[in-house]
Write a protein that holds these residues in place. Structure first.
Motif, mmCIF file in Angstrom:
data_model
loop_
_atom_site.group_PDB
_atom_site.id
_atom_site.type_symbol
_atom_site.label_atom_id
_atom_site.label_comp_id
_atom_site.label_asym_id
_atom_site.label_seq_id
_atom_site.Cartn_x
_atom_site.Cartn_y
_atom_site.Cartn_z
ATOM 1 N N PRO A 225 67.172 28.298 66.730
ATOM 2 C CA PRO A 225 66.913 28.951 65.437
ATOM 3 C C PRO A 225 65.425 29.173 65.186
ATOM 4 N N VAL A 226 64.565 28.311 65.723
ATOM 5 C CA VAL A 226 63.110 28.500 65.707
ATOM 6 C C VAL A 226 62.573 28.019 67.047
ATOM 7 N N ASP A 227 61.445 28.552 67.458
ATOM 8 C CA ASP A 227 60.873 28.131 68.735
ATOM 9 C C ASP A 227 59.427 27.661 68.616
ATOM 10 N N THR A 228 58.877 27.675 67.384
ATOM 11 C CA THR A 228 57.473 27.346 67.184
ATOM 12 C C THR A 228 57.294 26.531 65.902
ATOM 13 N N ALA A 229 56.489 25.471 65.995
ATOM 14 C CA ALA A 229 56.185 24.654 64.815
ATOM 15 C C ALA A 229 54.716 24.272 64.836
ATOM 16 N N ASP A 230 54.055 24.437 63.710
ATOM 17 C CA ASP A 230 52.656 24.055 63.543
ATOM 18 C C ASP A 230 52.574 23.092 62.368
ATOM 19 N N ALA A 231 52.122 21.861 62.642
ATOM 20 C CA ALA A 231 52.159 20.816 61.620
ATOM 21 C C ALA A 231 50.809 20.141 61.446
ATOM 22 N N VAL A 232 50.566 19.684 60.224
ATOM 23 C CA VAL A 232 49.454 18.787 59.913
ATOM 24 C C VAL A 232 50.058 17.424 59.607
ATOM 25 N N VAL A 233 49.521 16.384 60.234
ATOM 26 C CA VAL A 233 50.064 15.042 60.029
ATOM 27 C C VAL A 233 48.945 14.074 59.648
ATOM 28 N N SER A 234 49.336 12.969 59.041
ATOM 29 C CA SER A 234 48.371 11.916 58.724
ATOM 30 C C SER A 234 48.931 10.588 59.198
ATOM 31 N N THR A 235 48.021 9.638 59.462
ATOM 32 C CA THR A 235 48.426 8.341 59.982
ATOM 33 C C THR A 235 48.157 7.237 58.962
ATOM 34 N N ALA A 236 48.628 6.044 59.279
ATOM 35 C CA ALA A 236 48.486 4.908 58.376
ATOM 36 C C ALA A 236 47.024 4.570 58.104
ATOM 37 N N SER A 237 46.141 4.841 59.065
ATOM 38 C CA SER A 237 44.722 4.510 58.889
ATOM 39 C C SER A 237 43.951 5.600 58.154
ATOM 40 N N GLY A 238 44.596 6.749 57.920
ATOM 41 C CA GLY A 238 43.919 7.854 57.253
ATOM 42 C C GLY A 238 43.463 8.951 58.184
ATOM 43 N N ALA A 239 43.709 8.801 59.489
ATOM 44 C CA ALA A 239 43.387 9.870 60.432
ATOM 45 C C ALA A 239 44.300 11.065 60.179
ATOM 46 N N THR A 240 43.790 12.253 60.473
ATOM 47 C CA THR A 240 44.603 13.462 60.352
ATOM 48 C C THR A 240 44.664 14.153 61.696
ATOM 49 N N GLY A 241 45.715 14.937 61.875
ATOM 50 C CA GLY A 241 45.862 15.637 63.140
ATOM 51 C C GLY A 241 46.726 16.865 62.997
ATOM 52 N N VAL A 242 46.713 17.676 64.038
ATOM 53 C CA VAL A 242 47.502 18.905 64.100
ATOM 54 C C VAL A 242 48.419 18.830 65.311
ATOM 55 N N ILE A 243 49.695 19.145 65.108
ATOM 56 C CA ILE A 243 50.655 19.236 66.208
ATOM 57 C C ILE A 243 51.169 20.665 66.243
ATOM 58 N N SER A 244 50.860 21.377 67.307
ATOM 59 C CA SER A 244 51.297 22.761 67.462
ATOM 60 C C SER A 244 52.161 22.861 68.710
ATOM 61 N N LEU A 245 53.445 23.156 68.521
ATOM 62 C CA LEU A 245 54.408 23.199 69.622
ATOM 63 C C LEU A 245 55.110 24.544 69.643
ATOM 64 N N SER A 246 55.254 25.131 70.828
ATOM 65 C CA SER A 246 56.002 26.381 70.934
ATOM 66 C C SER A 246 56.577 26.547 72.326
ATOM 67 N N TRP A 247 57.835 26.968 72.366
ATOM 68 C CA TRP A 247 58.472 27.339 73.631
ATOM 69 C C TRP A 247 58.746 28.837 73.660
ATOM 70 N N GLY A 248 58.170 29.558 72.682
ATOM 71 C CA GLY A 248 58.312 31.006 72.645
ATOM 72 C C GLY A 248 56.965 31.705 72.610
ATOM 73 N N SER A 249 55.943 31.019 73.118
ATOM 74 C CA SER A 249 54.568 31.503 72.995
ATOM 75 C C SER A 249 54.079 32.179 74.273
ATOM 76 N N ASP A 250 53.162 33.101 74.107
ATOM 77 C CA ASP A 250 52.488 33.710 75.259
ATOM 78 C C ASP A 250 51.289 32.882 75.697
ATOM 79 N N PHE A 251 50.941 31.854 74.930
ATOM 80 C CA PHE A 251 49.896 30.920 75.342
ATOM 81 C C PHE A 251 50.459 29.952 76.384
ATOM 82 N N ASN A 252 49.567 29.312 77.126
ATOM 83 C CA ASN A 252 49.970 28.279 78.076
ATOM 84 C C ASN A 252 49.023 27.101 77.911
ATOM 85 N N ASP A 253 49.385 26.191 77.016
ATOM 86 C CA ASP A 253 48.537 25.046 76.697
ATOM 87 C C ASP A 253 49.315 23.756 76.883
ATOM 88 N N ASN A 254 48.615 22.710 77.240
ATOM 89 C CA ASN A 254 49.189 21.367 77.229
ATOM 90 C C ASN A 254 48.031 20.401 77.035
#
Length: 341
Positions: A225-254
């Motif tokens: 139903p979807v093939d791409t997700a871009d998220a902002v997350v936070s951790t218990a210590s206050g760190a922040t991060g980005v999780i960008s996942l796609s199996w329908g992308s023309d990019f090739n990243d890991n």
């Protein structure tokens, strides 16, 4: 004495990973293979001697229940379609068989929690263990990256970029239950839990993720139903991060990148760079061999399953991915995580 084991399911992963892992494990002896069809069981067993085959179309005496009745089989490796797993797991555990089932633990958090509660209340886990496989927790490059992040001190910021394109001739796409998924996320669920597990391993349990906000979309019409997700997350210590996942992308990243108190650690494909110094990690397999070997060791030693194979760890992986999907459905609403360990 080696533990008699059966492989349940004969798909691509069984052929490429489960079968070689069982053959390499000194504490396991392959006794049987079960698949929905005898033809697929025969295909997996090709070239393997002294293995009995079971299937739904093999007639009387050759069903899954018949396999479970064998006293010489003490453990099962279950790698079936996501929706089929819980029924087979329950039957095996009730029959007194140790189980290593494949990720994700279930199609959604609700089903996973129900299955885990059933296990905790219906099965004596000191005698029969249930482990959930997540081979990324055994891959050398992730273990090395996690070690280097620990050396660099507290994580302050991170980003995960995993993008690729599942083409219509991809062998996994051609699996019917993946091609027309009847579960959330499609390839994002099936492949995304790996990436979440890798991230959780590197962050460590002392600084787990606590909240997520995401946007989702479908880039390729054949990947519902979807093939791409871009998220902002936070951790218990206050760190922040980005999780960008796609199996329908023309990019090739890991890429998994961590800005820590003492510097930056980057895992990019098979290289780990620490403050500008690159360490190439020679590929030594996808981690399934040591994963299966540790499962066998847990059976022999008795007691609880290894933490990195615990259903609770698998539930934590699934929760992050599910909340990314649900936040996307709610146009980016911030969602709290409840089952991180």
């Amino acid at each position: 004495m080696a533990i008699g084991v059966a492989i349940i399911g004969s798909g691509n992963f069984a052929k490429e990973q489960h079968l070689p892992a069982v053959k390499a494990a000194t504490d396991l002896q392959l006794k049987a293979i079960y698949s929905r069809s005898l033809k697929s069981a025969q295909t997996l067993a090709n070239g393997t001697s002294d293995v009995d085959l079971y299937s739904d179309d093999s007639g009387t005496g050759n069903s899954y229940d018949d396999l479970l009745a064998r006293p010489d089989i003490g453990a099962l490796l279950i790698g079936l379609p996501i929706l089929n797993q819980p029924e087979f797991i329950k039957k095996a555990l009730l029959a007194g068989k140790h189980v290593l089932s494949e990720k994700p633990i279930a199609k959604d958090v609700a089903t996973a929690r129900e299955l885990l509660h059933w296990y905790q209340t219906s099965i004596d886990s000191s005698k029969v263990i249930w482990a959930v496989g997540e081979n990324f927790r055994y891959m050398t490059k992730f273990l090395f990256a996690a070690e280097k992040v620990r050396e660099m001190g507290r994580v302050r910021h991170f980003r995960v970029n995993v993008h690729s394109l599942v083409k219509q001739d991809n062998k996994y796409f051609l699996t019917f239950w993946r091609k027309i998924p009847e579960y959330q996320g499609g390839f994002l669920l099936d492949g995304g839990v790996h990436m979440v597990a890798g991230l959780r391993l590197i962050l460590g349990s002392t600084d787990h993720m606590i909240a997520v906000s995401a946007q989702t979309q479908q880039l390729k019409d054949y990947l519902p139903p979807v093939d791409t997700a871009d998220a902002v997350v936070s951790t218990a210590s206050g760190a922040t991060g980005v999780i960008s996942l796609s199996w329908g992308s023309d990019f090739n990243d890991n890429v998994f990148e961590f800005a820590c108190e003492k510097g930056v650690v980057t895992l990019c494909f098979d290289s780990v760079t620490v403050n500008g110094v690159e360490h190439h990690i020679e590929f030594d397999g996808k981690g399934v061999g040591p994963e299966v070997a540790e499962f066998a060791t847990s059976i022999i030693k008795g007691g609880s399953v290894a933490k990195r194979q615990s259903p609770e760890e698998a539930l934590a992986d699934l929760e992050v991915l599910e909340q990314m999907l649900q936040s996307g459905e709610k146009k980016g609403d911030r969602v709290m995580l409840r089952f991180q360990i």
